[in-house]
Design an enzyme around this catalytic site. Sequence first.
Site, PDB file in Angstrom:
ATOM      1  N   THR A   3       0.845  -1.186   0.000  1.00  0.00           N
ATOM      2  CA  THR A   3       0.000   0.000   0.000  1.00  0.00           C
ATOM      3  C   THR A   3       0.883   1.241   0.000  1.00  0.00           C
ATOM      4  O   THR A   3       1.946   1.249   0.624  1.00  0.00           O
ATOM      5  CB  THR A   3      -0.901   0.010   1.250  1.00  0.00           C
ATOM      6  OG1 THR A   3      -1.750  -1.145   1.220  1.00  0.00           O
ATOM      7  CG2 THR A   3      -1.767   1.253   1.305  1.00  0.00           C
TER       8      THR A   3
ATOM      9  N   SER B 243       2.075   5.313  -1.977  1.00  0.00           N
ATOM     10  CA  SER B 243       2.310   6.065  -3.202  1.00  0.00           C
ATOM     11  C   SER B 243       3.353   5.415  -4.106  1.00  0.00           C
ATOM     12  O   SER B 243       3.260   5.505  -5.335  1.00  0.00           O
ATOM     13  CB  SER B 243       2.737   7.498  -2.863  1.00  0.00           C
ATOM     14  OG  SER B 243       3.883   7.503  -2.025  1.00  0.00           O
TER      15      SER B 243
ATOM     16  N   ASP C 146       6.265  -3.991  -1.119  1.00  0.00           N
ATOM     17  CA  ASP C 146       5.581  -2.948  -0.360  1.00  0.00           C
ATOM     18  C   ASP C 146       6.506  -1.752  -0.201  1.00  0.00           C
ATOM     19  O   ASP C 146       7.713  -1.842  -0.435  1.00  0.00           O
ATOM     20  CB  ASP C 146       5.173  -3.485   1.015  1.00  0.00           C
ATOM     21  CG  ASP C 146       3.984  -2.752   1.613  1.00  0.00           C
ATOM     22  OD1 ASP C 146       3.602  -1.691   1.071  1.00  0.00           O
ATOM     23  OD2 ASP C 146       3.441  -3.232   2.624  1.00  0.00           O
TER      24      ASP C 146
ATOM     25  N   ASP D 178       7.854   3.663   5.297  1.00  0.00           N
ATOM     26  CA  ASP D 178       7.874   5.086   5.654  1.00  0.00           C
ATOM     27  C   ASP D 178       9.262   5.544   6.065  1.00  0.00           C
ATOM     28  O   ASP D 178       9.617   6.710   5.892  1.00  0.00           O
ATOM     29  CB  ASP D 178       6.869   5.357   6.768  1.00  0.00           C
ATOM     30  CG  ASP D 178       5.443   5.116   6.301  1.00  0.00           C
ATOM     31  OD1 ASP D 178       5.047   5.689   5.271  1.00  0.00           O
ATOM     32  OD2 ASP D 178       4.727   4.337   6.955  1.00  0.00           O
TER      33      ASP D 178
ATOM     34  N   GLY E  83       3.063   2.164   8.248  1.00  0.00           N
ATOM     35  CA  GLY E  83       1.781   2.471   8.866  1.00  0.00           C
ATOM     36  C   GLY E  83       1.283   3.873   8.599  1.00  0.00           C
ATOM     37  O   GLY E  83       0.219   4.253   9.091  1.00  0.00           O
ATOM     38  N   GLY E  84       2.026   4.638   7.803  1.00  0.00           N
ATOM     39  CA  GLY E  84       1.552   5.982   7.454  1.00  0.00           C
ATOM     40  C   GLY E  84       0.241   5.953   6.698  1.00  0.00           C
ATOM     41  O   GLY E  84      -0.551   6.892   6.758  1.00  0.00           O
TER      42      GLY E  84
ATOM     43  N   GLU F 181      -0.457  -5.267   6.312  1.00  0.00           N
ATOM     44  CA  GLU F 181       0.857  -5.347   5.672  1.00  0.00           C
ATOM     45  C   GLU F 181       1.759  -6.343   6.408  1.00  0.00           C
ATOM     46  O   GLU F 181       2.487  -7.119   5.774  1.00  0.00           O
ATOM     47  CB  GLU F 181       1.505  -3.964   5.635  1.00  0.00           C
ATOM     48  CG  GLU F 181       0.847  -3.019   4.651  1.00  0.00           C
ATOM     49  CD  GLU F 181       1.343  -1.588   4.770  1.00  0.00           C
ATOM     50  OE1 GLU F 181       1.163  -0.817   3.803  1.00  0.00           O
ATOM     51  OE2 GLU F 181       1.904  -1.222   5.823  1.00  0.00           O
TER      52      GLU F 181
ATOM     53  N   LYS G  25      13.527   8.140   2.178  1.00  0.00           N
ATOM     54  CA  LYS G  25      13.038   7.243   3.229  1.00  0.00           C
ATOM     55  C   LYS G  25      14.174   6.522   3.963  1.00  0.00           C
ATOM     56  O   LYS G  25      13.934   5.831   4.951  1.00  0.00           O
ATOM     57  CB  LYS G  25      12.089   6.199   2.636  1.00  0.00           C
ATOM     58  CG  LYS G  25      10.881   6.792   1.907  1.00  0.00           C
ATOM     59  CD  LYS G  25       9.996   7.578   2.840  1.00  0.00           C
ATOM     60  CE  LYS G  25       8.821   8.200   2.121  1.00  0.00           C
ATOM     61  NZ  LYS G  25       7.885   7.196   1.590  1.00  0.00           N
TER      62      LYS G  25
END
Length: 227
Positions: free
Chosen positions: A28, A30, A84, A87, A98-99, A106, A124
Amino acid sequence: MDKELMKQVAGQEAVKYIKDGMTVGLGTGSTVKYLLDALGKRVAKEGLRIIGVPTSNRSAKRARDLGIDVKSIDDVDHIDLTVDGADQIDENFQGIKGGGVAHLREKIVAINSKKNIWIVDKTKMAKNLESFPLPLEVTPYGSTHLFKRLDDMGYQPQFRTNAKGGHVLTHADNYIIDLKMHSIEHPHELEQILNNLTGIVEHGLFLDMVNTVIVGDENGSKTYQAR
């Protein structure tokens, strides 16, 4: 190269690891959006056959729209690979996720995967886990008492709220408490503490979990083998 292009480069590089016939965990965020777009093109042009196991409703919808076969984790007997985002990732390849309010799903998908790849832009990456708040998914029942306990422990908790001032809800209708700590120098110690606090459903520390990290930067992408 701007940040979005770095994300795109990382997402497109990760698609190379996905082979015909695989069951693939779909993360999940961007950066994962670019992965899904590239994966959808392979499905359309190459006839790539995979089963996607999404970690959020957003990823599930996007995958279906792109023609990717989607199943729940409870409807598959294994996951070959999960891709995945993250963050924040420290120099030892420990991560915070978890953002996007999906870290429980996840983590369930990640721990049931044979291999895990994280895709991120270079912003990151950090020496220590710092600056990004650590998300906790918590039960609404007793959450104010848990909040006080976390505050007394010096973890600087804050309920995550929406634009209307209400609690942000997870897929399971739980709350999110973000710990706004300055630096997490000993993540394994913090993990043990959080695991022993009643009311925390899952925390956003992803430790000793990733195999490969793909980082997008100005020169394209760099791939690191974590373990």
